[in-house]
Design a protein around this motif. Structure first.
Motif, PDB file in Angstrom:
ATOM      1  N   ALA A  86       0.858  -1.186   0.000  1.00 46.57           N
ATOM      2  CA  ALA A  86       0.000   0.000   0.000  1.00 46.57           C
ATOM      3  C   ALA A  86       0.892   1.232   0.000  1.00 46.57           C
ATOM      4  O   ALA A  86       2.084   1.149   0.333  1.00 46.57           O
ATOM      5  CB  ALA A  86      -0.912  -0.008   1.216  1.00 46.57           C
ATOM      6  N   HIS A  87       0.313   2.336  -0.410  1.00 39.07           N
ATOM      7  CA  HIS A  87       1.122   3.555  -0.537  1.00 39.07           C
ATOM      8  C   HIS A  87       0.379   4.784  -0.026  1.00 39.07           C
ATOM      9  O   HIS A  87      -0.842   4.877  -0.148  1.00 39.07           O
ATOM     10  CB  HIS A  87       1.501   3.799  -2.002  1.00 39.07           C
ATOM     11  CG  HIS A  87       2.159   2.638  -2.661  1.00 39.07           C
ATOM     12  ND1 HIS A  87       3.379   2.137  -2.265  1.00 39.07           N
ATOM     13  CD2 HIS A  87       1.751   1.853  -3.697  1.00 39.07           C
ATOM     14  CE1 HIS A  87       3.706   1.110  -3.041  1.00 39.07           C
ATOM     15  NE2 HIS A  87       2.732   0.907  -3.913  1.00 39.07           N
ATOM     16  N   CYS A 150       6.556   7.408   1.478  1.00 34.99           N
ATOM     17  CA  CYS A 150       5.462   6.472   1.754  1.00 34.99           C
ATOM     18  C   CYS A 150       5.811   5.802   3.073  1.00 34.99           C
ATOM     19  O   CYS A 150       6.921   5.290   3.239  1.00 34.99           O
ATOM     20  CB  CYS A 150       5.338   5.436   0.639  1.00 34.99           C
ATOM     21  SG  CYS A 150       4.194   4.093   1.070  1.00 34.99           S
ATOM     22  N   PHE A 152       4.324   3.165   4.473  1.00 37.43           N
ATOM     23  CA  PHE A 152       4.069   1.720   4.596  1.00 37.43           C
ATOM     24  C   PHE A 152       5.389   1.043   4.962  1.00 37.43           C
ATOM     25  O   PHE A 152       6.450   1.408   4.423  1.00 37.43           O
ATOM     26  CB  PHE A 152       3.523   1.174   3.272  1.00 37.43           C
ATOM     27  CG  PHE A 152       2.955  -0.221   3.377  1.00 37.43           C
ATOM     28  CD1 PHE A 152       1.650  -0.428   3.794  1.00 37.43           C
ATOM     29  CD2 PHE A 152       3.736  -1.331   3.053  1.00 37.43           C
ATOM     30  CE1 PHE A 152       1.130  -1.716   3.887  1.00 37.43           C
ATOM     31  CE2 PHE A 152       3.220  -2.619   3.142  1.00 37.43           C
ATOM     32  CZ  PHE A 152       1.913  -2.809   3.564  1.00 37.43           C
ATOM     33  N   HIS A 155       8.924   0.802   2.961  1.00 40.30           N
ATOM     34  CA  HIS A 155       8.879   1.494   1.669  1.00 40.30           C
ATOM     35  C   HIS A 155       9.739   2.747   1.590  1.00 40.30           C
ATOM     36  O   HIS A 155      10.111   3.186   0.504  1.00 40.30           O
ATOM     37  CB  HIS A 155       7.431   1.860   1.305  1.00 40.30           C
ATOM     38  CG  HIS A 155       6.627   0.681   0.865  1.00 40.30           C
ATOM     39  ND1 HIS A 155       5.457   0.788   0.157  1.00 40.30           N
ATOM     40  CD2 HIS A 155       6.840  -0.649   1.038  1.00 40.30           C
ATOM     41  CE1 HIS A 155       4.972  -0.428  -0.092  1.00 40.30           C
ATOM     42  NE2 HIS A 155       5.792  -1.312   0.446  1.00 40.30           N
ATOM     43  N   MET A 159      10.797   4.791  -1.543  1.00 41.08           N
ATOM     44  CA  MET A 159       9.711   5.744  -1.770  1.00 41.08           C
ATOM     45  C   MET A 159       9.892   7.009  -0.941  1.00 41.08           C
ATOM     46  O   MET A 159       9.209   7.214   0.056  1.00 41.08           O
ATOM     47  CB  MET A 159       8.358   5.090  -1.468  1.00 41.08           C
ATOM     48  CG  MET A 159       8.070   3.851  -2.321  1.00 41.08           C
ATOM     49  SD  MET A 159       6.388   3.234  -2.147  1.00 41.08           S
ATOM     50  CE  MET A 159       5.500   4.380  -3.202  1.00 41.08           C
TER      51      MET A 159
HETATM   52 CO    CO Z   1       4.433   2.527  -0.453  1.00 41.80          CO
END
Ligand code: CO
Length: 166
Positions: A86-87, A150, A152, A155, A159
């Protein structure tokens, strides 16, 4: 015997004065007046960012005019299940250590990996599963460099990026 040699002592003294005169470095910003074409609260074009199953944002560098109304549209274009991939887009205050923040965020599963009430957070989207998108609106912060990531778990290493407000 001759005494015509120049005085070594006085030349050392001169060097010391020259060194002392080497003043501190002064970085002065341009005196040019700020651009006036845009009112302070002008809305810039929406910034679209995608996030995918390879843990990549489509951009790592965003520029916005300070004080403008910013719209960030995040789209998760992946297909993996939300619980695995998920992001979100989370904007942090300047100087926040991203790795430290991400470690705190990892423990905040109940609030979609955004630590509740954390003062480092300026704005964030929802946590998005595959095919989902979210539109985030905020006022661009004062000039500076703001990290985004991000949150999550795991990540942030790939990210993350920088929003430059100027
Ligand atoms: Co993410």
């Amino acid at each position: 015997m001759t005494l015509s040699r120049p005085s070594l002592l006085s030349s050392m003294f001169l060097s010391a004065i020259l060194l002392a005169a080497c003043g501190k470095k002064e970085e002065k910003k341009s005196e040019a007046a700020p651009a006036q074409e845009q009112p302070a609260a002008a809305a810039a074009a929406p910034i679209e960012i995608t996030a995918n199953d390879q843990m990549q944002f489509s951009t790592k560098a965003i520029e916005v005019p300070a004080g403008s109304q910013v719209t960030v549209i995040l789209k998760n274009i992946g297909t993996m299940p939300k619980e695995n991939m998920a992001h979100n887009f989370t904007l942090l205050k300047p100087g926040t250590v991203v790795a430290d923040f991400a470690t705190k965020a990892m423990a905040a599963k109940a609030t979609d990996y955004i630590p509740a009430g954390d003062p480092s957070v300026i704005a964030h989207t929802k946590l998005l599963g595959p095919g989902e998108s979210d539109t985030l609106k905020f006022t661009a912060p004062p000039a500076g460099e703001y990290p985004f990531l991000c949150t999550f778990p795991g990540h942030f290493a790939l990210m993350q990026g920088t929003l430059t407000s100027k």
